[in-house]
Motif scaffolding. Structure first.
Motif, PDB file in Angstrom:
ATOM      1  N   GLU A 222      31.836  33.026  36.622  1.00  0.00           N
ATOM      2  CA  GLU A 222      32.099  31.672  36.146  1.00  0.00           C
ATOM      3  C   GLU A 222      31.907  31.581  34.622  1.00  0.00           C
ATOM      4  O   GLU A 222      32.752  31.056  33.907  1.00  0.00           O
ATOM      5  N   TYR A 223      30.778  32.131  34.138  1.00  0.00           N
ATOM      6  CA  TYR A 223      30.494  32.119  32.702  1.00  0.00           C
ATOM      7  C   TYR A 223      31.585  32.859  31.928  1.00  0.00           C
ATOM      8  O   TYR A 223      32.019  32.411  30.862  1.00  0.00           O
ATOM      9  N   ALA A 224      32.003  34.003  32.458  1.00  0.00           N
ATOM     10  CA  ALA A 224      32.989  34.818  31.743  1.00  0.00           C
ATOM     11  C   ALA A 224      34.261  34.006  31.524  1.00  0.00           C
ATOM     12  O   ALA A 224      34.791  33.936  30.409  1.00  0.00           O
ATOM     13  N   VAL A 225      34.719  33.364  32.581  1.00  0.00           N
ATOM     14  CA  VAL A 225      35.959  32.590  32.497  1.00  0.00           C
ATOM     15  C   VAL A 225      35.801  31.424  31.517  1.00  0.00           C
ATOM     16  O   VAL A 225      36.626  31.212  30.635  1.00  0.00           O
ATOM     17  N   GLN A 226      34.678  30.712  31.663  1.00  0.00           N
ATOM     18  CA  GLN A 226      34.421  29.559  30.780  1.00  0.00           C
ATOM     19  C   GLN A 226      34.353  29.957  29.316  1.00  0.00           C
ATOM     20  O   GLN A 226      34.948  29.323  28.451  1.00  0.00           O
TER      21      GLN A 226
ATOM     22  N   ASP B 111      35.347  44.773  38.661  1.00  0.00           N
ATOM     23  CA  ASP B 111      36.635  44.576  39.347  1.00  0.00           C
ATOM     24  C   ASP B 111      37.205  43.202  39.016  1.00  0.00           C
ATOM     25  O   ASP B 111      38.382  43.060  38.709  1.00  0.00           O
ATOM     26  N   PHE B 112      36.326  42.220  39.047  1.00  0.00           N
ATOM     27  CA  PHE B 112      36.768  40.854  38.748  1.00  0.00           C
ATOM     28  C   PHE B 112      37.297  40.761  37.318  1.00  0.00           C
ATOM     29  O   PHE B 112      38.368  40.209  37.065  1.00  0.00           O
ATOM     30  N   LEU B 113      36.528  41.315  36.379  1.00  0.00           N
ATOM     31  CA  LEU B 113      36.918  41.209  34.971  1.00  0.00           C
ATOM     32  C   LEU B 113      38.227  41.954  34.698  1.00  0.00           C
ATOM     33  O   LEU B 113      39.097  41.461  33.983  1.00  0.00           O
ATOM     34  N   ILE B 114      38.369  43.134  35.294  1.00  0.00           N
ATOM     35  CA  ILE B 114      39.593  43.909  35.067  1.00  0.00           C
ATOM     36  C   ILE B 114      40.809  43.138  35.572  1.00  0.00           C
ATOM     37  O   ILE B 114      41.829  43.046  34.902  1.00  0.00           O
ATOM     38  N   GLU B 115      40.625  42.549  36.744  1.00  0.00           N
ATOM     39  CA  GLU B 115      41.704  41.769  37.342  1.00  0.00           C
ATOM     40  C   GLU B 115      42.020  40.514  36.509  1.00  0.00           C
ATOM     41  O   GLU B 115      43.145  40.294  36.079  1.00  0.00           O
ATOM     42  N   ASP B 116      40.970  39.745  36.242  1.00  0.00           N
ATOM     43  CA  ASP B 116      41.156  38.456  35.573  1.00  0.00           C
ATOM     44  C   ASP B 116      41.550  38.618  34.107  1.00  0.00           C
ATOM     45  O   ASP B 116      42.465  37.957  33.624  1.00  0.00           O
ATOM     46  N   CYS B 117      40.863  39.485  33.404  1.00  0.00           N
ATOM     47  CA  CYS B 117      41.129  39.657  31.972  1.00  0.00           C
ATOM     48  C   CYS B 117      42.433  40.403  31.733  1.00  0.00           C
ATOM     49  O   CYS B 117      43.130  40.155  30.757  1.00  0.00           O
ATOM     50  N   GLY B 118      42.732  41.327  32.636  1.00  0.00           N
ATOM     51  CA  GLY B 118      43.951  42.106  32.478  1.00  0.00           C
ATOM     52  C   GLY B 118      45.166  41.209  32.393  1.00  0.00           C
ATOM     53  O   GLY B 118      46.046  41.403  31.559  1.00  0.00           O
ATOM     54  N   GLN B 119      45.183  40.184  33.223  1.00  0.00           N
ATOM     55  CA  GLN B 119      46.309  39.246  33.235  1.00  0.00           C
ATOM     56  C   GLN B 119      46.449  38.521  31.913  1.00  0.00           C
ATOM     57  O   GLN B 119      47.525  38.115  31.521  1.00  0.00           O
TER      58      GLN B 119
END
Lengths: 625, 235
Positions: A295-299, A327-335
Motif C-alpha cells: 500500500e505504501y509503495a503504491v501511495q 513479486d508485487f513490485l515487479i508486477e506493479d512497477c513494471g507496468q
C-alpha cells in the motif's frame, strides 16, 4: 508569492540555488499564526545528502500531521553559501518559511555520522545560536539531537540542550505538550529542561557530570537533581506496521543522492555481526506487514512521481515475505516503468532471479561483503558468510551472465594477522578463477571478469562486542592496506582484480569521536573555529589542522583509539541503555577472542536483553510455545 | 498522439535549471498519471522534447515541451490534472494537439520575445527611448562571444527583430532563438549598456521570456513568427 531569505543577487552567485529556496513538491507550508510549535529539522550536511535521509522524512511528515506544529527543514549551507552568510550576517533559515531558525521553538539535528560534528557547530553558528547549551538564553530555540551518534553523545553533549535517544515516533508529542504547558505557565528554559529530563528517552546532558579517574577513564557520573534518571532507556516503536510512515515524501528539484522512494521493510537485524553498531542499536527485529508495504509503495510512487523505488533494511534477505513483496513490485512497477533498486541481498538462486528481472545483467554488479579474508577472522566477527557460500553464489551469478563482482572487507579487525589479510587476495582470486571455470571461453562477454575489492578500516563502536577493542593507528592501517595490495598483486588473476581502500586519517578521527567523552568537545570547537567543516568531504578535510587541535587541547588520540579497555571499564555511554546488556556484549567480546560464533536470533537466542521491549524472534517464539 | 504543453515559470522557480525542470515534469507527469509513451529498451524513458532552454534567473510565460501520449480524455483534462500537481511558480497555460509530422518543440524554435526591467527602480539612463532607438538603428552591432575553446564574432543586429521601450520602463525585444543563431537577452543588454555608457549588472535586471515563436514563412528572406502553441489545436 513566497519571499526568499536570500536576495536574487546571492542566489545567482552560488552553486545550485535550489538548495536554499524550498517550495518542493510535498513540502509543507503552514500559517505560522495558527501553530503553537515551530520546529526546524536539520541534517547537518549538504542538501543533496540530507534530503536523501528517510528518518527526517518520517519525522517531518509526522510532526506536520499535527495541526499545532510546523516542522521545516534545514541543511548545512554549502561552502560557497557559508562564506556569503557569514560575511553578510544572514541568519540560517528554514526552507519552508524562509524565516530565521533562531525565531523557532526547536532546532532538531539528526546525527548520522561522526564526521558531521563540525557541521553541527556551523548550523548553530549560522543560526546565531550560542554554541554551548549553557550560554543559551530564554529566547533561543531548544536544540535537540537524535540519530545513531547519540548513542555516545558525550563528545558533543555540551552543544545540545537535550538528546532524544531512540526512535523518533514515540515521545515528540509528550515533549511538545510539556513545552506548551511550561510556556503557558511562564516557566523558564531550565524549567522546561528539568521536566523534559523525566520524559522517557530524553537526556539532558547539562544535568549530569562526568567524573574521571586519574588515568582519564570514567569513575562515574553525578546528576544535578535526584528526580532525573540515572540511565536512559532508548525509545522504540514495537508496532512498526502501524507507526507513522511518510506517504508524501518531499520531492527535491535537484538530483539528490537517494532520488527515489524508500520503503523501510523492517527495523533491527537478527545477525549478530560483532562489529556492527546498527545491528545492536535497533534490536529487536520488527517486520512491517507486507500488505501495508504494498500500500505504501503504491501511495508514495503516486504522490512523488519518482521513477524508482528501493527497499531499506539492515538485512533484506531476512524479511520473511520478501518474495511476495518483490513479486508485487515487479508486477506493479513494471507496468508503470518504475525501476526497482534492490538492497544488498544474500546472493542465491532466488535473489539472482529477482535481480535479472529488474536490472540489466550486463551492466550491474553483484556485491558480497565477507568483511574479513579468512574463515577464522569471519568467526571472530561473527559474520556468517562462508567461502563456500560466496563461491557458489558467484558461480551461479556468472552462469546467469554477470561479470562484475564487488567485494567489501575491513582491515584492522581485532586479532587480525597477516594470514587474514592475505586471505583477501586469495578470496578475490578464487572468485575470478570461478568465472573462468564456470563460463566457457566462447560465452565470455568481453572475455573477462571484473572484481573490485574494497577495504575500509575497522572502527570500534559503542554498544558492540568490540567496544572494548583497540583500534589501529594510521600507520598500521596503511601498512595493512599495503599488505592487501601486495597480496592481490601476487595472485594469478590479479589483472581481473581492482583494489580500493579508504583514507586512514578520517578513520582515526571517527574512532576518537565514536568512543570519546566530554573532553573531546573542546577539540571539535577548536577545529571548527580554525575552519574545519564538511570533514566527511575529503576535499575539505584538513587532518593537519585536526592534529594540531588535539595537541593544543592536550587530548591524546591514542587514549580513545588504540587503548584496549579492561572488562570492567566504565564507558562514556554506559548510562544509556539500548536494550542489549553490557553483560551480553562482554560475552560476545570473549567469544570473539576464542573464535566462537554465535548463531543468529532465528537459530538460537543469545540472551541479548532486547526482548524486554516485548518483541523479537525469541520473544515471539516463546509466546507461541 | 503528440501534444504541446505551454507553461509559465516564475517567482522562486526561476532558480531551477533546465535539466531539473525536465526532471520536475517527468515526475509531474507520473503524479498526474498522464498516459505518456515510453521509449523502447531496457531503461525506457518518457518521450519528451523541450523547446529553448531557459537560463537560471530568467522568468518565462512562454515555455514549451512536447510529449507523446497513448491516450487522453481531452487537452483540457491534461492541463487540469497537470496543474493539480504543480508547485507555486510553475503553471500549465495551454495544452494543444500537434498535427502529424510537425517538427518537435526544440527543432521548431525560431525566435523569442523578452522583457527586461530593473528589479528596483528605473534604468539609470537619460533619454532611454531615444538611446535604445539609436542603438537599434546602427547598421551592425558586433559582439564577441567567448566559448570554452574559441571566440566568435557575431553581428547581433541580424538577430534582433524588434527592440523598443514599453510602458513602465520595460525594454522589449524579439530575438533569434534558433539553435544556430540564438541571441541571449543579456548579450543585447550588455551591448546597449556599452552604447549608453552605463554599467548595469545582470542581477539588477529581471529578464522575462514572454513567448517562444516558430517561423512559418515559406522562404528564407521572410519571417512569419507565430507562438509555438498556435501550431496545434485544442480538443
Amino acid at each position: 508569492m513566497r519571499k526568499l531569505a536570500l536576495s536574487d543577487d546571492i542566489l545567482m552567485q552560488v552553486e545550485k540555488p535550489a538548495r536554499y529556496i524550498g517550495n518542493e513538491v510535498n513540502s509543507v507550508v503552514k500559517d505560522k499564526e495558527q501553530v503553537a510549535i515551530r520546529f526546524a529539522m536539520c541534517f547537518p550536511d549538504v542538501y543533496e545528502i540530507g534530503m536523501s535521509h528517510l528518518g527526517i522524512q518520517i519525522i517531518y511528515s509526522m510532526l506536520n500531521e499535527w495541526d499545532d506544529v510546523w516542522c521545516e527543514r534545514v541543511y548545512s549551507p554549502w561552502v560557497d553559501m557559508d562564506k556569503i552568510m557569514r560575511k553578510n550576517h544572514i541568519p540560517l533559515f528554514g526552507l519552508e518559511s524562509q524565516e530565521p531558525v533562531k525565531t523557532m521553538d526547536f532546532l532538531g539535528i539528526t546525527i548520522q555520522y561522526e564526521m558531521c560534528y563540525t557541521n553541527i557547530l556551523q548550523v548553530l553558528d549560522l543560526a546565531q545560536i550560542p554554541l554551548y547549551a549553557k550560554d543559551r538564553g530564554e529566547e533561543v530555540p531548544i536544540v535537540i539531537g537524535g540519530g545513531p551518534c547519540t548513542y555516545n553523545p558525550e563528545p558533543i553533549a555540551d552543544f545540545f540542550d537535550l538528546f532524544y535517544i531512540g526512535e523518533g515516533e514515540t515521545q515528540y508529542r509528550r515533549l511538545f505538550d510539556w513545552y506548551i504547558e511550561n510556556r503557558d505557565r511562564g516557566g523558564t528554559r531550565r524549567d522546561f529542561l528539568r521536566g523534559a529530563a523525566k520524559i522517557p528517552g530524553i537526556y539532558v546532558p547539562q544535568f549530569y557530570e562526568e567524573i574521571y579517574n586519574e588515568d582519564g577513564t570514567i569513575k562515574g557520573r553525578k546528576k544535578l537533581y535526584d528526580d532525573i534518571p540515572d540511565t536512559i532507556l532508548k525509545e522504540i516503536v514495537m508496532d512498526v506496521t502501524n507507526a507513522h510512515y511518510p506517504s508524501k515524501p518531499v520531492v527535491p528539484f535537484i538530483k539528490v543522492t537517494q532520488d527515489r522512494v524508500v520503503l523501510e521493510i523492517q527495523r533491527g537485524c537478527i545477525r549478530g555481526c560483532r562489529f556492527c553498531q546498527a545491528g545492536q542499536l535497533y534490536r529487536p527485529v520488527r517486520e512491517r506487514n507486507v500488505d501495508k508495504l504494498k500500500e505504501y509503495a503504491v501511495q508514495m510512487l503516486r504522490n512523488t512521481g519518482h521513477e524508482e523505488i528501493s527497499l531499506s533494511s539492515l538485512s533484506s534477505s531476512d524479511y520473511s515475505r520478501l518474495d511476495e513483496l518483490l513479486d508485487f513490485l515487479i508486477e506493479d512497477c513494471g507496468q508503470r516503468h518504475i525501476n526497482i533498486s534492490l538492497p544488498s541481498l544474500r546472493i542465491d538462486a532466488f535473489s539472482l532471479d529477482v535481480m535479472s528481472k529488474v536490472q540489466d545483467v550486463k551492466k550491474s554488479s553483484l556485491t558480497f561483503a565477507p568483511e574479513a579474508g579468512s574463515q577464522r577472522l569471519r568467526d571472530v566477527i561473527n559474520k556468517g558468510l562462508t567461502e563456500e557460500v560466496i563461491l557458489k553464489g558467484a558461480a551461479l551469478a556468472f552462469e546467469g551472465g554477470w561479470t562484475r563482482v564487488k567485494l567489501y572487507f575491513m582491515l584492522g579487525l581485532p586479532t587480525e594477522t597477516e594470514e587474514d589479510i592475505k586471505g583477501i587476495g586469495d578470496l578475490s582470486n578464487k572468485i575470478a578463477a570461478t568465472f573462468f571455470d564456470t563460463v566457457p571461453k566462447d560465452k565470455r562477454v568481453n572475455g573477462k571478469v571484473q572484481i573490485v575489492t574494497s577495504t575500509s578500516f575497522f572502527i570500534p563502536k559503542p554498544f558492540t562486542a568490540f567496544q572494548w577493542a583497540p583500534m589501529c593507528t594510521k600507520e598500521e592501517f596503511l601498512e595493512k592496506a599495503y599488505q592487501t595490495k601486495r597480496g592481490i598483486m601476487e595472485q594469478l588473476n590479479q589483472k581481473s582484480i581492482k583494489y580500493n581502500w579508504h583514507e586512514a586519517d578520517l578513520s582515526v578521527l571517527e574512532g576518537v569521536f565514536a568512543r570519546g567523552d566530554r573532553k573531546i568537545a573542546e577539540v571539535i570547537l577548536e577545529a571548527y573555529k580554525r575552519g574545519c567543516l564538511f570533514d566527511s568531504w575529503s576535499e575539505y578535510f584538513h587532518n593537519d589542522v585536526w592534529m594540531e587541535c588535539f595537541e593544543n587541547c592536550g587530548v591524546d588520540i591514542g587514549f580513545y583509539t588504540t587503548r584496549e579497555r579492561s572488562d570492567d571499564e566504565i564507558f562514556p555511554w554506559d548510562f544509556l541503555d539500548c536494550g542489549v546488556t553490557k553483560e551480553f556484549l562482554l560475552r560476545e567480546w570473549k567469544k570473539a577472542k576464542t573464535e566462537t560464533v554465535s548463531p543468529n536470533c532465528k537459530v538460537q537466542c543469545q540472551g541479548c536483553g532486547a526482548n524486554r521491549f516485548g518483541g523479537g524472534i525469541c520473544y515471539e517464539s516463546r509466546q507461541i510455545t | 498522439m503528440k501534444i504541446r504543453i505551454k507553461f509559465a515559470k516564475y517567482g522562486t522557480m526561476k532558480f531551477i535549471g533546465h535539466l531539473d525542470m525536465m526532471r520536475f515534469f517527468q515526475k509531474a507527469i507520473r503524479r498526474a498519471d498522464i498516459d505518456i509513451k515510453y521509449s523502447e529498451g531496457f531503461s525506457p524513458h518518457q518521450i519528451m522534447s523541450f523547446a529553448a532552454p531557459l537560463g537560471v534567473g530568467i522568468e518565462s510565460y512562454g515555455e514549451y515541451m512536447d510529449i507523446e501520449v497513448l491516450s487522453m480524455a481531452s487537452t483540457q483534462e491534461v492541463k487540469d490534472t497537470l496543474n493539480q500537481v504543480m508547485v507555486e511558480g510553475v503553471e500549465v497555460l495551454s495544452v494543444t494537439i500537434l498535427p502529424e509530422h510537425v517538427r518537435n518543440a526544440m527543432a521548431s524554435v525560431a525566435a523569442a520575445a523578452y522583457s527586461i526591467r530593473m528589479k528596483d527602480g528605473r534604468f539609470p539612463i537619460n533619454d532611454l527611448e531615444k538611446k535604445l532607438q539609436d542603438f537599434y538603428n546602427q547598421n551592425t552591432i558586433p559582439y564577441t562571444k567567448e566559448t570554452k575553446k574559441s571566440t566568435v564574432e557575431l553581428d547581433l543586429k541580424q538577430g534582433i527583430y524588434e527592440l523598443r521601450m514599453e510602458p513602465d520602463d520595460v525594454i522589449y525585444m524579439l530575438v533569434n532563438a534558433s539553435s544556430s543563431g540564438n541571441i541571449k537577452p543579456t548579450m543585447v543588454l550588455e551591448k546597449f549598456c556599452d552604447f549608453a555608457g552605463v554599467e548595469i549588472p545582470n542581477e539588477a535586471c529581471q529578464i522575462t521570456r514572454l513567448e517562444t515563436y516558430t517561423d512559418l514563412a515559406e522562404n528564407e528572406e521572410e519571417q512569419k513568427f507565430i507562438p509555438l502553441a498556435e501550431v496545434g489545436t485544442v480538443a
